[in-house]
Motif scaffolding. Structure first.
Motif, PDB file in Angstrom:
ATOM      1  N   VAL A 185      58.645  47.358  40.925  1.00  0.00           N
ATOM      2  CA  VAL A 185      57.568  47.144  39.955  1.00  0.00           C
ATOM      3  C   VAL A 185      56.310  46.729  40.709  1.00  0.00           C
ATOM      4  CG1 VAL A 185      56.768  45.801  37.981  1.00  0.00           C
ATOM      5  CG2 VAL A 185      59.199  46.425  38.163  1.00  0.00           C
ATOM      6  N   PHE A 186      55.270  47.552  40.615  1.00  0.00           N
ATOM      7  CA  PHE A 186      53.978  47.208  41.188  1.00  0.00           C
ATOM      8  C   PHE A 186      53.156  46.562  40.085  1.00  0.00           C
ATOM      9  CE2 PHE A 186      55.582  50.473  43.994  1.00  0.00           C
ATOM     10  CZ  PHE A 186      55.259  49.974  45.249  1.00  0.00           C
ATOM     11  N   LEU A 187      52.987  45.251  40.187  1.00  0.00           N
ATOM     12  CA  LEU A 187      52.266  44.473  39.181  1.00  0.00           C
ATOM     13  C   LEU A 187      50.872  44.189  39.710  1.00  0.00           C
ATOM     14  CD1 LEU A 187      52.155  42.884  36.538  1.00  0.00           C
ATOM     15  CD2 LEU A 187      53.230  40.958  37.733  1.00  0.00           C
ATOM     16  N   CYS A 188      49.898  44.923  39.188  1.00  0.00           N
ATOM     17  CA  CYS A 188      48.520  44.888  39.697  1.00  0.00           C
ATOM     18  C   CYS A 188      47.687  43.991  38.786  1.00  0.00           C
ATOM     19  CB  CYS A 188      47.951  46.306  39.750  1.00  0.00           C
ATOM     20  SG  CYS A 188      48.985  47.453  40.706  1.00  0.00           S
ATOM     21  N   ILE A 189      47.343  42.823  39.288  1.00  0.00           N
ATOM     22  CA  ILE A 189      46.737  41.775  38.470  1.00  0.00           C
ATOM     23  C   ILE A 189      45.217  41.749  38.650  1.00  0.00           C
ATOM     24  CG2 ILE A 189      46.711  39.279  38.040  1.00  0.00           C
ATOM     25  CD1 ILE A 189      49.569  39.265  39.363  1.00  0.00           C
ATOM     26  N   GLY A 190      44.515  41.546  37.545  1.00  0.00           N
ATOM     27  CA  GLY A 190      43.059  41.431  37.628  1.00  0.00           C
ATOM     28  C   GLY A 190      42.383  41.960  36.382  1.00  0.00           C
ATOM     29  N   SER A 191      41.073  41.917  36.393  1.00  0.00           N
ATOM     30  CA  SER A 191      40.282  42.341  35.243  1.00  0.00           C
ATOM     31  C   SER A 191      39.216  43.350  35.653  1.00  0.00           C
ATOM     32  CB  SER A 191      39.598  41.124  34.606  1.00  0.00           C
ATOM     33  OG  SER A 191      38.656  41.525  33.637  1.00  0.00           O
ATOM     34  N   GLY A 207      46.194  49.895  40.461  1.00  0.00           N
ATOM     35  CA  GLY A 207      47.108  50.362  39.414  1.00  0.00           C
ATOM     36  C   GLY A 207      46.680  51.705  38.852  1.00  0.00           C
ATOM     37  N   HIS A 208      45.369  51.871  38.677  1.00  0.00           N
ATOM     38  CA  HIS A 208      44.822  53.137  38.177  1.00  0.00           C
ATOM     39  C   HIS A 208      45.161  54.281  39.122  1.00  0.00           C
ATOM     40  CE1 HIS A 208      41.969  55.762  36.093  1.00  0.00           C
ATOM     41  NE2 HIS A 208      41.491  56.105  37.281  1.00  0.00           N
ATOM     42  N   LYS A 209      45.072  54.012  40.431  1.00  0.00           N
ATOM     43  CA  LYS A 209      45.381  55.032  41.423  1.00  0.00           C
ATOM     44  C   LYS A 209      46.893  55.306  41.482  1.00  0.00           C
ATOM     45  CE  LYS A 209      41.502  53.825  44.506  1.00  0.00           C
ATOM     46  NZ  LYS A 209      40.993  55.138  44.930  1.00  0.00           N
ATOM     47  N   LYS A 252      44.806  49.433  30.967  1.00  0.00           N
ATOM     48  CA  LYS A 252      45.613  48.328  30.453  1.00  0.00           C
ATOM     49  C   LYS A 252      45.767  47.257  31.546  1.00  0.00           C
ATOM     50  CE  LYS A 252      48.250  51.245  27.279  1.00  0.00           C
ATOM     51  NZ  LYS A 252      49.610  51.755  26.923  1.00  0.00           N
ATOM     52  N   PRO A 253      44.728  46.475  31.773  1.00  0.00           N
ATOM     53  CA  PRO A 253      44.802  45.464  32.841  1.00  0.00           C
ATOM     54  C   PRO A 253      45.765  44.329  32.506  1.00  0.00           C
ATOM     55  CG  PRO A 253      42.732  45.272  31.632  1.00  0.00           C
ATOM     56  CD  PRO A 253      43.413  46.497  31.107  1.00  0.00           C
ATOM     57  N   VAL A 254      46.323  43.749  33.554  1.00  0.00           N
ATOM     58  CA  VAL A 254      47.149  42.543  33.425  1.00  0.00           C
ATOM     59  C   VAL A 254      46.343  41.397  34.006  1.00  0.00           C
ATOM     60  CG1 VAL A 254      49.260  41.376  34.169  1.00  0.00           C
ATOM     61  CG2 VAL A 254      49.329  43.809  33.565  1.00  0.00           C
ATOM     62  N   HIS A 255      46.035  40.410  33.172  1.00  0.00           N
ATOM     63  CA  HIS A 255      45.156  39.317  33.578  1.00  0.00           C
ATOM     64  C   HIS A 255      45.685  37.996  33.034  1.00  0.00           C
ATOM     65  CE1 HIS A 255      43.892  40.006  29.480  1.00  0.00           C
ATOM     66  NE2 HIS A 255      43.454  41.224  29.808  1.00  0.00           N
ATOM     67  N   ALA A 256      44.878  36.964  33.131  1.00  0.00           N
ATOM     68  CA  ALA A 256      45.317  35.624  32.757  1.00  0.00           C
ATOM     69  C   ALA A 256      45.856  35.549  31.334  1.00  0.00           C
ATOM     70  CB  ALA A 256      44.160  34.630  32.928  1.00  0.00           C
ATOM     71  N   GLU A 257      45.255  36.331  30.438  1.00  0.00           N
ATOM     72  CA  GLU A 257      45.629  36.231  29.027  1.00  0.00           C
ATOM     73  C   GLU A 257      46.985  36.865  28.707  1.00  0.00           C
ATOM     74  OE1 GLU A 257      43.776  34.383  27.042  1.00  0.00           O
ATOM     75  OE2 GLU A 257      42.465  34.058  28.766  1.00  0.00           O
ATOM     76  N   ASN A 258      47.389  37.836  29.500  1.00  0.00           N
ATOM     77  CA  ASN A 258      48.644  38.528  29.153  1.00  0.00           C
ATOM     78  C   ASN A 258      49.661  38.565  30.293  1.00  0.00           C
ATOM     79  OD1 ASN A 258      47.506  40.380  30.884  1.00  0.00           O
ATOM     80  ND2 ASN A 258      47.372  42.057  29.404  1.00  0.00           N
ATOM     81  N   ASP A 289      46.890  41.412  43.989  1.00  0.00           N
ATOM     82  CA  ASP A 289      45.763  40.701  43.377  1.00  0.00           C
ATOM     83  C   ASP A 289      44.639  40.548  44.405  1.00  0.00           C
ATOM     84  OD1 ASP A 289      44.293  39.336  41.482  1.00  0.00           O
ATOM     85  OD2 ASP A 289      45.525  37.528  41.497  1.00  0.00           O
ATOM     86  N   ALA A 290      43.449  40.258  43.911  1.00  0.00           N
ATOM     87  CA  ALA A 290      42.312  39.926  44.771  1.00  0.00           C
ATOM     88  C   ALA A 290      42.325  38.428  45.031  1.00  0.00           C
ATOM     89  CB  ALA A 290      41.009  40.323  44.083  1.00  0.00           C
ATOM     90  N   CYS A 291      41.715  38.036  46.138  1.00  0.00           N
ATOM     91  CA  CYS A 291      41.548  36.610  46.401  1.00  0.00           C
ATOM     92  C   CYS A 291      40.281  36.395  47.219  1.00  0.00           C
ATOM     93  CB  CYS A 291      42.769  36.034  47.117  1.00  0.00           C
ATOM     94  SG  CYS A 291      42.952  36.541  48.832  1.00  0.00           S
ATOM     95  N   LEU A 292      39.915  35.135  47.371  1.00  0.00           N
ATOM     96  CA  LEU A 292      38.757  34.760  48.170  1.00  0.00           C
ATOM     97  C   LEU A 292      39.239  34.047  49.425  1.00  0.00           C
ATOM     98  CD1 LEU A 292      36.542  33.398  45.250  1.00  0.00           C
ATOM     99  CD2 LEU A 292      36.443  35.659  46.314  1.00  0.00           C
ATOM    100  N   GLY A 293      38.437  34.106  50.487  1.00  0.00           N
ATOM    101  CA  GLY A 293      38.860  33.483  51.738  1.00  0.00           C
ATOM    102  C   GLY A 293      37.665  33.157  52.615  1.00  0.00           C
ATOM    103  N   SER A 294      37.930  32.941  53.881  1.00  0.00           N
ATOM    104  CA  SER A 294      36.853  32.626  54.823  1.00  0.00           C
ATOM    105  C   SER A 294      36.029  33.875  55.106  1.00  0.00           C
ATOM    106  CB  SER A 294      37.437  32.089  56.136  1.00  0.00           C
ATOM    107  OG  SER A 294      38.106  33.118  56.846  1.00  0.00           O
TER     108      SER A 294
END
Length: 198
Positions: free
Chosen positions: A37-43, A56-58, A75-81, A102-107
């Motif tokens: 299962v590829f669970l692609c998280i974000g908005s 996920g679209h690709k 059909k994004p998977v995000h905080a709400e769902n 998922d995306a993240c922030l870093g240095s």
């Protein structure tokens, strides 16, 4: 077998490094005939947070009997769902092995890099969301620098950076599926190696 790797998305071999890491860590799951299962998280409403839905679209055209894709631009998977989606996966898919993306922030030195590790990720940190950890294996794309205003940073992230990371991860997964499952390359028409190594 490596448990964690950093990959620079601008490296011409980045997709092959993604493929190699996935193959070495997931071939046992393939042999065991686990459902991947590829669970692609974000908005799709935030440039920096759109990495998951873009991937996920690709990936959606690569769905097969034992390959499942959750989280797309449509059909994004995000905080709400997210919690409901995890429950849906567990209740409808037998023995799911979840690869969370998922995306993240870093240095500043790590922007544009991909982190893959055999561990779950914790989504929603930039939005101060208390969300469950998810994934047997996780793929993170560092899209921008972390700061005291992470929400604003995500909103003002360059789409070019997000797309570069998304392409690298997508092609890496694509190559992994060809190697692991023996997909007929003629059925995967959008994979052009010259696009990866240009």
């Amino acid at each position: 077998m490596e448990k964690k790797i950093y990959i620079d998305a601008i490296d011409k071999k980045s997709s092959f490094m993604v493929k190699d890491f996935l193959y070495s860590n997931l071939k046992s799951q393939i042999i065991a005939k686990k459902n991947l299962v590829f669970l692609c998280i974000g908005s799709d409403r935030s440039t920096g947070d759109s990495l998951g839905p873009l991937i996920g679209h690709k990936l959606i055209n690569l769905k097969r009997k034992n390959i499942h894709i959750y989280g797309t631009l449509e059909k994004p998977v995000h905080a709400e769902n997210l919690s409901d989606t995890i429950e849906e996966i567990k209740s409808t898919i037998k023995n799911p092995y979840i690869i969370a993306i998922d995306a993240c922030l870093g240095s500043i030195n790590n922007v544009g890099k991909i982190i893959i590790q055999k561990a779950p990720l914790t989504p929603g940190i930039a939005f101060n969301k208390n969300l469950p950890k998810v994934g047997h294996l996780s793929i993170l794309g560092i899209v921008n620098i972390s700061s005291n205003l992470d929400f604003m940073v995500l909103q003002n992230t360059r789409l070019y950076t997000v797309m570069k990371i998304a392409d690298s991860i997508y092609y890496g997964i694509h190559l992994f599926l060809i190697q692991a499952l023996g997909y007929n390359k003629d059925q995967l028409l959008d994979l052009k190696i010259e696009n990866i190594i240009e």
